[in-house]
Design a protein around this motif. Structure first.
Motif, PDB file in Angstrom:
ATOM      1  N   PHE A 154       0.830  -1.216   0.000  1.00  0.00           N
ATOM      2  CA  PHE A 154       0.000   0.000   0.000  1.00  0.00           C
ATOM      3  C   PHE A 154       0.860   1.259   0.000  1.00  0.00           C
ATOM      4  O   PHE A 154       0.547   2.239  -0.661  1.00  0.00           O
ATOM      5  N   MET A 155       1.965   1.207   0.757  1.00  0.00           N
ATOM      6  CA  MET A 155       2.797   2.406   0.885  1.00  0.00           C
ATOM      7  C   MET A 155       3.543   2.748  -0.408  1.00  0.00           C
ATOM      8  O   MET A 155       4.089   3.826  -0.537  1.00  0.00           O
ATOM      9  N   SER A 156       3.569   1.818  -1.344  1.00  0.00           N
ATOM     10  CA  SER A 156       4.234   2.119  -2.610  1.00  0.00           C
ATOM     11  C   SER A 156       3.399   3.079  -3.462  1.00  0.00           C
ATOM     12  O   SER A 156       3.868   3.597  -4.465  1.00  0.00           O
ATOM     13  N   ASN A 157       2.175   3.330  -3.013  1.00  0.00           N
ATOM     14  CA  ASN A 157       1.344   4.324  -3.691  1.00  0.00           C
ATOM     15  C   ASN A 157       1.518   5.672  -2.979  1.00  0.00           C
ATOM     16  O   ASN A 157       1.316   5.770  -1.768  1.00  0.00           O
ATOM     17  N   PHE A 158       1.928   6.688  -3.735  1.00  0.00           N
ATOM     18  CA  PHE A 158       2.267   7.983  -3.124  1.00  0.00           C
ATOM     19  C   PHE A 158       1.083   8.639  -2.412  1.00  0.00           C
ATOM     20  O   PHE A 158       1.252   9.286  -1.389  1.00  0.00           O
ATOM     21  N   GLU A 159      -0.107   8.483  -2.975  1.00  0.00           N
ATOM     22  CA  GLU A 159      -1.293   9.084  -2.356  1.00  0.00           C
ATOM     23  C   GLU A 159      -1.503   8.504  -0.956  1.00  0.00           C
ATOM     24  O   GLU A 159      -1.754   9.238   0.004  1.00  0.00           O
ATOM     25  N   ILE A 160      -1.397   7.177  -0.875  1.00  0.00           N
ATOM     26  CA  ILE A 160      -1.593   6.516   0.424  1.00  0.00           C
ATOM     27  C   ILE A 160      -0.462   6.902   1.371  1.00  0.00           C
ATOM     28  O   ILE A 160      -0.684   7.210   2.540  1.00  0.00           O
ATOM     29  N   TYR A 161       0.757   6.916   0.838  1.00  0.00           N
ATOM     30  CA  TYR A 161       1.930   7.249   1.663  1.00  0.00           C
ATOM     31  C   TYR A 161       1.753   8.631   2.302  1.00  0.00           C
ATOM     32  O   TYR A 161       1.948   8.797   3.512  1.00  0.00           O
ATOM     33  N   ASP A 162       1.379   9.614   1.484  1.00  0.00           N
ATOM     34  CA  ASP A 162       1.216  10.983   2.003  1.00  0.00           C
ATOM     35  C   ASP A 162       0.110  11.054   3.054  1.00  0.00           C
ATOM     36  O   ASP A 162       0.256  11.729   4.073  1.00  0.00           O
ATOM     37  N   ALA A 163      -0.990  10.357   2.790  1.00  0.00           N
ATOM     38  CA  ALA A 163      -2.107  10.378   3.741  1.00  0.00           C
ATOM     39  C   ALA A 163      -1.706   9.725   5.063  1.00  0.00           C
ATOM     40  O   ALA A 163      -2.040  10.226   6.138  1.00  0.00           O
ATOM     41  N   VAL A 164      -0.966   8.626   4.969  1.00  0.00           N
ATOM     42  CA  VAL A 164      -0.524   7.934   6.194  1.00  0.00           C
ATOM     43  C   VAL A 164       0.499   8.790   6.955  1.00  0.00           C
ATOM     44  O   VAL A 164       0.502   8.836   8.187  1.00  0.00           O
ATOM     45  N   GLU A 165       1.334   9.500   6.209  1.00  0.00           N
ATOM     46  CA  GLU A 165       2.311  10.394   6.855  1.00  0.00           C
ATOM     47  C   GLU A 165       1.576  11.481   7.645  1.00  0.00           C
ATOM     48  O   GLU A 165       1.920  11.782   8.789  1.00  0.00           O
ATOM     49  N   LEU A 166       0.533  12.029   7.032  1.00  0.00           N
ATOM     50  CA  LEU A 166      -0.262  13.054   7.708  1.00  0.00           C
ATOM     51  C   LEU A 166      -0.921  12.466   8.954  1.00  0.00           C
ATOM     52  O   LEU A 166      -0.938  13.081  10.025  1.00  0.00           O
ATOM     53  N   TYR A 167      -1.417  11.253   8.814  1.00  0.00           N
ATOM     54  CA  TYR A 167      -2.062  10.584   9.944  1.00  0.00           C
ATOM     55  C   TYR A 167      -1.072  10.415  11.098  1.00  0.00           C
ATOM     56  O   TYR A 167      -1.389  10.696  12.255  1.00  0.00           O
ATOM     57  N   SER A 168       0.154   9.968  10.759  1.00  0.00           N
ATOM     58  CA  SER A 168       1.134   9.724  11.824  1.00  0.00           C
ATOM     59  C   SER A 168       1.562  11.034  12.491  1.00  0.00           C
ATOM     60  O   SER A 168       1.813  11.065  13.698  1.00  0.00           O
ATOM     61  N   GLU A 169       1.618  12.118  11.727  1.00  0.00           N
ATOM     62  CA  GLU A 169       1.961  13.415  12.323  1.00  0.00           C
ATOM     63  C   GLU A 169       0.872  13.865  13.298  1.00  0.00           C
ATOM     64  O   GLU A 169       1.161  14.329  14.401  1.00  0.00           O
ATOM     65  N   LEU A 170      -0.377  13.702  12.872  1.00  0.00           N
ATOM     66  CA  LEU A 170      -1.489  14.098  13.746  1.00  0.00           C
ATOM     67  C   LEU A 170      -1.566  13.200  14.976  1.00  0.00           C
ATOM     68  O   LEU A 170      -1.880  13.649  16.071  1.00  0.00           O
ATOM     69  N   LYS A 171      -1.232  11.932  14.776  1.00  0.00           N
ATOM     70  CA  LYS A 171      -1.246  10.986  15.902  1.00  0.00           C
ATOM     71  C   LYS A 171      -0.161  11.379  16.912  1.00  0.00           C
ATOM     72  O   LYS A 171      -0.380  11.303  18.118  1.00  0.00           O
ATOM     73  N   MET A 172       0.987  11.802  16.381  1.00  0.00           N
ATOM     74  CA  MET A 172       2.070  12.243  17.263  1.00  0.00           C
ATOM     75  C   MET A 172       1.616  13.459  18.082  1.00  0.00           C
ATOM     76  O   MET A 172       1.862  13.542  19.287  1.00  0.00           O
ATOM     77  N   LEU A 173       0.910  14.374  17.413  1.00  0.00           N
ATOM     78  CA  LEU A 173       0.402  15.558  18.113  1.00  0.00           C
ATOM     79  C   LEU A 173      -0.642  15.162  19.161  1.00  0.00           C
ATOM     80  O   LEU A 173      -0.678  15.714  20.260  1.00  0.00           O
ATOM     81  N   SER A 174      -1.455  14.184  18.808  1.00  0.00           N
ATOM     82  CA  SER A 174      -2.469  13.701  19.741  1.00  0.00           C
ATOM     83  C   SER A 174      -1.794  13.077  20.975  1.00  0.00           C
ATOM     84  O   SER A 174      -2.228  13.305  22.105  1.00  0.00           O
ATOM     85  N   ASP A 175      -0.726  12.309  20.736  1.00  0.00           N
ATOM     86  CA  ASP A 175       0.017  11.721  21.862  1.00  0.00           C
ATOM     87  C   ASP A 175       0.629  12.807  22.741  1.00  0.00           C
ATOM     88  O   ASP A 175       0.659  12.681  23.965  1.00  0.00           O
ATOM     89  N   SER A 176       1.116  13.872  22.099  1.00  0.00           N
ATOM     90  CA  SER A 176       1.723  14.945  22.892  1.00  0.00           C
ATOM     91  C   SER A 176       0.656  15.629  23.751  1.00  0.00           C
ATOM     92  O   SER A 176       0.904  16.005  24.889  1.00  0.00           O
ATOM     93  N   MET A 177      -0.560  15.761  23.206  1.00  0.00           N
ATOM     94  CA  MET A 177      -1.647  16.357  23.981  1.00  0.00           C
ATOM     95  C   MET A 177      -2.028  15.458  25.169  1.00  0.00           C
ATOM     96  O   MET A 177      -2.348  15.938  26.249  1.00  0.00           O
ATOM     97  N   GLN A 178      -1.945  14.170  24.930  1.00  0.00           N
ATOM     98  CA  GLN A 178      -2.227  13.209  25.994  1.00  0.00           C
ATOM     99  C   GLN A 178      -1.193  13.353  27.114  1.00  0.00           C
ATOM    100  O   GLN A 178      -1.522  13.330  28.300  1.00  0.00           O
ATOM    101  N   PHE A 179       0.064  13.545  26.697  1.00  0.00           N
ATOM    102  CA  PHE A 179       1.155  13.731  27.651  1.00  0.00           C
ATOM    103  C   PHE A 179       0.907  14.992  28.489  1.00  0.00           C
ATOM    104  O   PHE A 179       1.024  14.992  29.708  1.00  0.00           O
ATOM    105  N   TRP A 180       0.522  16.081  27.796  1.00  0.00           N
ATOM    106  CA  TRP A 180       0.291  17.332  28.507  1.00  0.00           C
ATOM    107  C   TRP A 180      -0.924  17.245  29.430  1.00  0.00           C
ATOM    108  O   TRP A 180      -0.982  17.934  30.443  1.00  0.00           O
ATOM    109  N   SER A 181      -1.865  16.395  29.072  1.00  0.00           N
ATOM    110  CA  SER A 181      -3.041  16.224  29.921  1.00  0.00           C
ATOM    111  C   SER A 181      -2.604  15.772  31.318  1.00  0.00           C
ATOM    112  O   SER A 181      -3.022  16.334  32.329  1.00  0.00           O
TER     113      SER A 181
END
Lengths: 573, 187
Positions: free
Chosen positions: A368-395
């Motif tokens: 799946f990751m060999s498709n650039f569209e999916i790769y970019d979307a998953v990258e965005l997802y992982s960035e937002l997930k990282m931000l979500s984890d940081s918010m959890q930490f700050w909580s």
């Protein structure tokens, strides 16, 4: 605590006094030297930690270092502001209101290149001539030559590469030039020359160098195979490492080269070794179909039939797996099935993780990751997930801070209540009076006064009086500061909650879209696999037809043979 | 016929993507070129980018708030590390002791060393410290320009007064014997 109780009341007062002074004198804003601060931002920026760099950058830094700011924005995929900041940089450059350093020009050039804008990239790179170190020069040459390739001028790209360089950047640049020559010209000698230079410049030591070397060997091999030089092509396919991602292609093409040389045995051997790779790779499917073809050409009909059956069964099994993965994606979504660690009961066969990289999940994930569209979307997802984890930490952090501040406030209140400024002043006055009375005694000699340190005591009491006056104002200030910190804590927590809620909603939407993209991609794979299955079935029919026709001609009763083969097929299934 | 089909597939395989912005050589793939999926909704991407910006700002404020609460300026001690650009040795690890107590240690990766040589400064430690005399010890391990492994220890006695204290360790290379040298800068 016991020690504290046992102390004299005066010491208690002094301890409380010092505690309050410490508390009040803690200023809530401080600054570090500018060079240290800027160095810290640079450290994060250079190592690619763009989120941390952006977090560290204050408004003053952003305004004074537009290039760093825009690099970090692009690095963290906040592309909507990139053009605006670049525009500001160019405007400043035009007005000569800001001076750009060599590093800045390099960063601008690289950014424009990454944005696919070669003309402004080349303009920025032009400013750097003769100002770079040998290491930087390699990267500079790579971007410039690639820009010329993109702009359609292989000659200019070649001229850029004529500067004496070596290393991975140069190797990659020559490789790209080779590909460009291969696509644009019928005469493959230039492409071959570029590929060979790319190999010479590649030391093949690091992972990146090895990956590139594999790619170059595959390209040279393919080029020779297309030029009907299978013997030469095979030498290059053999150089591709078996643990590389492109190993199935290389092995499959090596089999083709051997087939061209009429070496059926070597061809099938090469294709047999492709079978251990995942079937989602089309080269593996092609190899599975090529094996019976080679057997058929060699006259081994029964082996050909068995190989077709094996291929057909493999495709059928893979089709079932695809359907299963698709239904899982539909039910749970891509995040649960592919992106996050989950333990869903009954799905261990798919979600299992292992030290090996060829698990079912890893295979499909890579596909799946060999498709650039999916790769970019998953990258965005992982960035937002990282931000979500940081918010959890700050909580949890803010919870701790809140409790600590409340405790501090309560201690402060207790201490300030138990501490009376008037009483302390009276005590200081009393001590001063006593010192004076001792000093005024005529019986004391100067030596005795010195031994009793009367002058020092006088100075100390005077200091205490002064600090007490200061403390009066600071007690009120300290309470205000604690209140404002608690207020700040509450406000930040409120904002955190709102952001976390928004993040959750965006992540859910993104998950839906990634699931749709992946299921579409899976649909393509399913279609491909169904075609492969049909091809294997057609191959079978074709072999049976050949057998029937040859039997008819030779007037041999082959009905028993055919029924034997069919029975075999049923048993095999 | 079959071979022709093979060769048509082969010609697609030989198509290699050019203009890769990174050094990772991308796998040429038939599927990759053929499949053009409908991309993620641009409105959602825009919303995500806006949210990212807000969260960067919020994170920045939260870090500042934490720093102000835990390490107030009058007790704050920061230890930093930088490297001179021309040094040829590779840092492996560093250990920082404060009054003989280990407060932090760090293992370096290639990109971090490159960043340090490029002018980056790493904040190794941030903490609170009482006023008075203290001892800071840095132990650095690495590989020198002459391919020899080294271990260096540098001690510093300093006085912490009633304000923030910043100590910068600067790693340099001796021009005579290529050995690492450590300079300490107090701010």
């Amino acid at each position: 605590m016991n020690n504290f109780v046992r102390c004299s009341p005066t010491i208690n007062y002094l301890k409380t006094f010092l505690f309050m002074v410490c508390l009040i004198l803690s200023p809530l804003s401080h600054s570090m030297p500018k060079s240290l601060y800027e160095g810290m931002v640079q450290f994060e920026l250079d190592r690619g930690n763009h989120f941390k760099a952006l977090t560290l950058m204050n408004k003053t830094y952003q305004d004074a270092n537009h290039v760093d700011y825009v690099t970090a924005l692009y690095g963290f995929n906040i592309k909507s502001d990139v053009d605006e900041v670049l525009k500001k940089i160019y405007q400043q450059q035009k007005n000569k209101s800001a001076t750009l350093t060599t590093k800045d020009y390099f960063k601008i050039g690289r950014l424009e290149y990454q944005l696919g804008r070669c003309k402004p990239a080349l303009r920025a790179f032009k400013q750097l001539k003769n100002k770079l170190s040998q290491e930087e020069k390699q990267e500079w040459i790579f971007y410039r030559s690639n820009c010329f390739i993109r702009l359609g001028s292989n000659i200019k790209a070649m001229q850029v590469l004529n500067d004496t360089v070596d290393g991975i950047w140069a190797s990659h640049a020559y490789y790209n030039l080779g590909v460009s020559y291969d696509e644009s010209s019928r005469n493959k000698s230039k492409a071959l020359k570029a590929f060979k230079l790319a190999i010479l410049l590649n030391k093949g030591k690091t992972l990146q160098e090895k990956a590139l070397k594999n790619q170059i060997n595959l390209s040279v091999g393919s080029l020779y195979l297309n030029a009907e030089k299978p013997d030469l092509s095979s030498n290059f396919f053999k150089k591709v490492y078996l643990d590389s991602l492109i190993a199935p292609q290389a092995l499959y093409l090596n089999g083709l080269a051997k087939l061209e040389l009429n070496d059926f045995r070597a061809a099938t051997q090469s294709w047999f070794s492709v079978k251990k790779y995942p079937l989602v790779n089309q080269s593996v499917a092609e190899a599975l179909l090529a094996i019976p073809y080679a057997y058929e050409r060699s006259g081994y009909i029964s082996q050909a039939l068995e190989a077709y059956l094996e291929a057909s069964n493999s495709f059928e099994t893979e089709l079932k797996v695809i359907s299963k993965v698709d239904s899982l994606l539909k039910k749970y979504g891509a995040s649960k099935i592919l992106l996050e660690d989950n333990n869903i009961e009954g799905l261990e066969w798919f979600l299992a993780k292992d030290v090996v990289t060829n698990t079912m999940k890893a295979t499909y994930f890579s596909y799946f990751m060999s498709n650039f569209e999916i790769y970019d979307a998953v990258e965005l997802y992982s960035e937002l997930k990282m931000l979500s984890d940081s918010m959890q930490f700050w909580s949890s952090q803010l919870k701790v801070f809140s409790q600590s501040l409340k405790d501090k406030q309560s201690t402060f209140n207790k201490k300030s209540k138990s501490f009376s400024l008037v009483k302390t002043q009276k005590k200081i006055d009393k001590i001063t009076n006593r010192i004076n009375s001792i000093q005024n005694k005529n019986s004391l000699t100067q030596r005795q006064i010195d031994r009793l340190q009367i002058t020092k005591m006088e100075a100390n009491t005077s200091k205490l009086s002064k600090r007490l006056v200061e403390l009066k104002g600071k007690v009120a200030q300290g309470q205000d500061q604690l209140k404002s910190q608690l207020k700040m804590n509450t406000e930040l927590n409120k904002r955190r909650k709102t952001s976390q809620k928004q993040l959750k909603a965006v992540l859910a939407q993104l998950d839906k879209q990634i699931t749709r993209l992946i299921r579409d991609q899976l649909g393509v794979l399913k279609k491909q696999m169904a075609t492969n299955f049909e091809r294997s079935e057609q191959g079978l029919v074709h072999v049976f037809q050949d057998i029937a026709e040859s039997s008819k001609k030779q007037n041999v009763d082959d009905n028993n043979f055919v029924s034997y083969v069919y029975t075999g097929r049923i048993n095999l299934r | 016929m079959f071979l022709r089909r093979f060769l048509s597939f082969l010609s697609i395989l030989t198509f290699i993507a050019i203009g890769a912005s990174t050094l990772n050589a991308a796998e040429p793939s038939k599927e990759k070129k053929k499949v053009k999926l409908k991309s993620v909704d641009p409105a959602l991407i825009k919303e995500a980018e806006q949210l990212k910006k807000e969260l960067i700002q919020l994170n920045s404020e939260l870090y500042q708030f934490e720093e102000d609460l835990l390490y107030p300026a009058n007790t704050q001690l920061g230890v930093f590390l930088s490297m001179s650009k021309d040094s040829s040795f590779i840092l492996d690890s560093i250990e920082i002791r404060l009054d003989d107590k280990l407060v932090t240690s760090y293992l370096y990766k290639g990109d971090e060393i490159a960043s340090l040589k490029n002018g980056g400064i790493q904040r190794l430690y941030l903490g609170s410290l009482a006023d008075g005399r203290h001892k800071l010890t840095a132990r650095i391990n690495g590989q020198g320009g002459n391919n020899q492994y080294f271990r260096r220890k540098k001690g510093l006695l300093f006085t912490k007064e009633h304000s923030a204290k910043f100590i910068q360790l600067v790693v340099r290379e001796s021009k005579t014997n290529n050995e690492p040298l450590f300079k300490v800068k107090e701010w």
